[in-house]
Design a protein around this motif. Sequence first.
Motif: not given
Length: 278
Positions: A10-12, A14-28, A75-78
């Motif tokens: 779950w944390k991974e 969440l990290h992928e969405v918040i910190y990454e820009a390579d994935t569709p969800l992360g970019k959105i 901020y908390i999620a990060r």
Amino acid sequence: MNQKIHTRNWKEKLHEVIYEADTPLGKIFDVILLILILLSIIFVMMESVKGLPEKTYEFLYYAEWIITIFFTFEYIARIISIKKPSKYIFSFYGIIDFLSTIPLYLSFFIVGSSALLTVRALRLLRIFRILKVSRYIGESNKLAKAIKDSRAKILVFLFAVVVVCIITGTLMYIIEGEESGFKSIPISVYWCIVTLTTVGYGDIAPVTPVGQLLAAVIMIMGYGIIAVPTGIVSAEYSASQKATVVNVNSQSCSNCNTSKHQDGAKFCHNCGHTLFND
């Protein structure tokens, strides 16, 4: 055991969405974040405009609170999505994210502190990571290197300009005197700097023919002086025009929050933790 695996996954994610820009969800997510940042800055600017309808100020107030609450959860999620939260909290972006979140809360204690929300403009720096503009990142790195390599020459040049301003300012003080507004040598040097940089406030002006002649010489020198630093940096920039490989990998390690990995990297170059390339 299964519960631990579920929590880790779950944390991974969440990290992928918040910190990454390579994935569709992360970019959105990042695009939505940038839109909210822009809206927040516009709202704060509009709040400073006097004479708007009362309903407009009410809308701006509630809209700003909605955006602030979103940034608070972000901020908390990060923090909770990485194994070493201090790496994010005390990083450049972590400090900016914190400073862009607290002003509205501080408005309960300090009147007018909500205007500090314009610091959120610094969060727009993330756009380089989101859009992956490698071409511009590469060029900006070359320009930064050219300025760094030419700093000694520029410092020598600036020292020479200061000496010229002191000499000509002193001459103008002697020529014009206090009755023309040149009440002291520092004021005369100030006038020379303003004239040499072609700003020309007009608060002080020579009245004697000799003073006007000296002022004309300083003005002409100003145009030449402006071109010198540009030429120095341009020469260094031209010398540094070599093929440069720029990595556009936007991944951030979920363990230590380290970024700037090479393209196609599978493991973090700082701690060796696995990078997820889903």
